[in-house]
Design an enzyme around this catalytic site. Structure first.
Site, PDB file in Angstrom:
ATOM      1  N   LYS A  93      59.265 -36.254 -23.758  1.00  0.00           N
ATOM      2  CA  LYS A  93      58.296 -35.152 -23.765  1.00  0.00           C
ATOM      3  C   LYS A  93      58.867 -33.984 -24.571  1.00  0.00           C
ATOM      4  O   LYS A  93      60.068 -33.715 -24.527  1.00  0.00           O
ATOM      5  CB  LYS A  93      58.023 -34.723 -22.319  1.00  0.00           C
ATOM      6  CG  LYS A  93      56.890 -33.712 -22.173  1.00  0.00           C
ATOM      7  CD  LYS A  93      56.594 -33.429 -20.695  1.00  0.00           C
ATOM      8  CE  LYS A  93      55.471 -32.428 -20.509  1.00  0.00           C
ATOM      9  NZ  LYS A  93      55.184 -32.140 -19.096  1.00  0.00           N
ATOM     10  N   SER A 101      50.373 -32.581 -17.645  1.00  0.00           N
ATOM     11  CA  SER A 101      50.625 -32.133 -18.991  1.00  0.00           C
ATOM     12  C   SER A 101      51.391 -33.141 -19.845  1.00  0.00           C
ATOM     13  O   SER A 101      51.448 -33.001 -21.057  1.00  0.00           O
ATOM     14  CB  SER A 101      51.422 -30.821 -18.941  1.00  0.00           C
ATOM     15  OG  SER A 101      52.721 -31.060 -18.428  1.00  0.00           O
ATOM     16  N   SER A 137      52.346 -33.219 -13.433  1.00  0.00           N
ATOM     17  CA  SER A 137      52.273 -33.579 -14.850  1.00  0.00           C
ATOM     18  C   SER A 137      52.819 -34.940 -15.237  1.00  0.00           C
ATOM     19  O   SER A 137      52.599 -35.385 -16.365  1.00  0.00           O
ATOM     20  CB  SER A 137      52.969 -32.523 -15.690  1.00  0.00           C
ATOM     21  OG  SER A 137      52.096 -31.442 -15.851  1.00  0.00           O
TER      22      SER A 137
HETATM   23  N1  GLN Z   1      48.447 -28.805 -14.038  1.00  0.00           N
HETATM   24  C1  GLN Z   1      49.532 -28.105 -13.424  1.00  0.00           C
HETATM   25  C2  GLN Z   1      49.752 -26.773 -14.107  1.00  0.00           C
HETATM   26  O1  GLN Z   1      49.125 -26.533 -15.095  1.00  0.00           O
HETATM   27  C3  GLN Z   1      50.785 -28.923 -13.443  1.00  0.00           C
HETATM   28  C4  GLN Z   1      51.472 -28.898 -14.735  1.00  0.00           C
HETATM   29  C5  GLN Z   1      52.800 -29.579 -14.688  1.00  0.00           C
HETATM   30  O2  GLN Z   1      53.107 -30.312 -13.781  1.00  0.00           O
HETATM   31  N2  GLN Z   1      53.607 -29.258 -15.672  1.00  0.00           N
HETATM   32  O3  GLN Z   1      50.533 -25.978 -13.664  1.00  0.00           O
END
Ligand code: GLN
Length: 455
Positions: free
Chosen positions: A66, A141, A165
């Protein structure tokens, strides 16, 4: 693709040709799952493997990383314009471990900007498309990390999970993803969004591969002060478990239909009950207050001087600083910096941030009580099937999609997403939550569920 299938390919065609074929597939791909493809480096490593010079438990296996995980000399953008030219001078702990085990880093996976999002739509580099339906999102994400495993554009991948995410894209792309216990995997070199919530974790096409990747990345690292100093070893077992269905975690009819079918299958081998977690009503709100507060503080470092994107002309410091940030950050990131700064401001700290931390304690208590009764807890990973691109236009609706995943991060627990087939030709995921450092139980249970489900 499983590691075993990759190895067969390598045996038949050589690593160089296998990697070259994968690189061609990536080049022709419509998914937009990579921000950077490490073509030359990957081919050089493949040659090395063919000459017998690459050793280790992941020797010759292509892994996607990532793009918020630092890779020495390789672009690491966090899918943000503000880091669009940033090349770290060091490797993250997990990347050191991958290299040590002979893995081939094939590219840097697309993601939501600074990991803020649930659909990879906030990426400066554009949305990642779902391998099963190009009009839909791959989740977020870590959308790129999920899509590449599903579409054979890598064998394994690393994601990061602050509030879901890893599990969300695993669910939306029909692959396995694990958010480890807080502290099991070093965050050294992970560009922070919300430090107290996030962990790097593995994504793969089967439990054994997921377990192997976790074995490689978990372990002691003194450079992360929250590191637990523990190793992980996967030990297969087939214990009968007490499984609790979390009443407060649900989904729409499509998802619940599948979830209930899976529960019936689990009941054949395990004891299944229900458990209620009253604090979860407030968990989503508490998560977003805490995550945004930490984000607002973390993102203060991007000033156009020390890292990444800069402007030509330097006039007054204040004007320069705001101009760089106005141009460098996307809308969602700005929203979170503003809300986070507000929640932390002197007049409102007690009303929002402190209250959110109190809820966090209640969430931890609810989990503790549940684990006195059950070995693992289950729920649908996501409350809905993969969304159409653009479907979650307003931010609040987007945040609500994280309702089943964020309580786990508030408590620092491990959770796994297991693919449980398709509904309307779209993948569905089962979330399995475990007690602290019970990754072995989670993986074994996940393996059983997959076998029962497919067989
Ligand atoms: N959707 C969640 C956020 O926007 C989780 C994102 C993540 O786990 N990085 O905070």
């Amino acid at each position: 693709m499983k590691i075993a299938e990759w190895k067969e390919k390598v045996e038949n065609h050589g690593c160089y040709d296998a990697v070259a074929e994968m690189l061609d597939r990536i080049e022709k791909s419509k998914l937009n799952a990579y921000i950077t493809v490490c073509r030359d480096q990957a081919l050089r490593m493949a040659e090395k493997y063919d000459r017998g010079e690459l050793n280790g438990r992941l020797a010759g296996v292509p892994v996607a990383v990532k793009d918020n995980i630092s890779t020495k000399d390789v672009l690491t953008t966090c899918a943000s314009k503000i880091l669009s030219n940033y090349r770290p001078v060091f490797d993250a702990h997990v990347v050191e471990r991958l290299k040590h085990e002979g893995a081939i880093i094939i590219g840097k996976a697309n993601m939501d900007e600074f990991a803020m999002g649930t659909t990879t739509e906030t990426s400066y580099y554009g949305v990642v498309r779902n391998p099963y339906d190009l009009e839909r999102v791959a989740g977020g994400s870590s959308g790129g990390s999920g899509a590449v495993v599903a579409a054979d554009e890598a064998v394994l991948s690393l994601g990061s999970d602050t509030g879901g995410s890893i599990r969300c894209p695993a669910s939306f792309c029909g692959v396995y993803g694990l958010k480890p216990t807080y502290g099991l995997v070093s965050r050294y070199g992970l560009i922070p969004y919300a430090n107290s919530l996030e962990q790097i974790g593995p994504m793969a096409d089967c439990i054994e591969d997921l377990a192997l990747l976790l074995e490689v990345i978990a372990g002691k690292d003194v450079r992360d002060s929250t590191n637990a100093g523990r190793e992980f070893r996967f030990v297969p077992d087939e214990k009968r478990l007490k499984v609790g269905i979390v009443k407060e975690m649900g989904g729409n009819d499509e998802v619940m239909g599948r979830f209930n079918e899976v529960v019936e299958v689990i009941k054949q081998h395990h004891e299944v009950g229900e458990v209620s977690m009253p604090s979860f009503k407030y968990a989503l709100a508490a998560y977003y207050i805490i995550a945004m507060s930490e984000a607002s503080s973390n993102l203060a470092r991007y000033d156009g001087v020390r890292y990444g994107f800069a402007l030509e002309k330097l006039d007054s410091w204040r004007r320069y600083f705001s101009k760089v940030r106005a141009e460098g950050f996307g809308e969602e990131v700005k929203r979170r910096i503003m809300l986070g700064s507000y929640a932390l401001s002197a007049g409102y700290y007690g009303k929002y941030y402190l209250k959110a931390q109190k809820v966090r304690t209640l969430v931890i208590r609810d989990f503790r009580r549940a684990f006195e009764q059950y070995d693992v807890l289950i729920s649908p990973t996501m409350p809905a099937l993969p969304f159409k691109i653009g479907e979650l236009a307003d931010p609040l609706t987007m945040y609500k999609a994280d309702v089943n995943t964020v309580p786990i991060n508030l408590a620092g627990l491990p959770a796994l997403s297991v693919p449980v087939g398709f509904v309307k030709k779209l993948p569905v995921g089962l979330q399995v939550i475990g007690n602290y450092f019970s990754e072995n139980t989670l993986l074994n249970f996940g393996k059983q569920v997959s076998e029962l489900w497919s067989g």
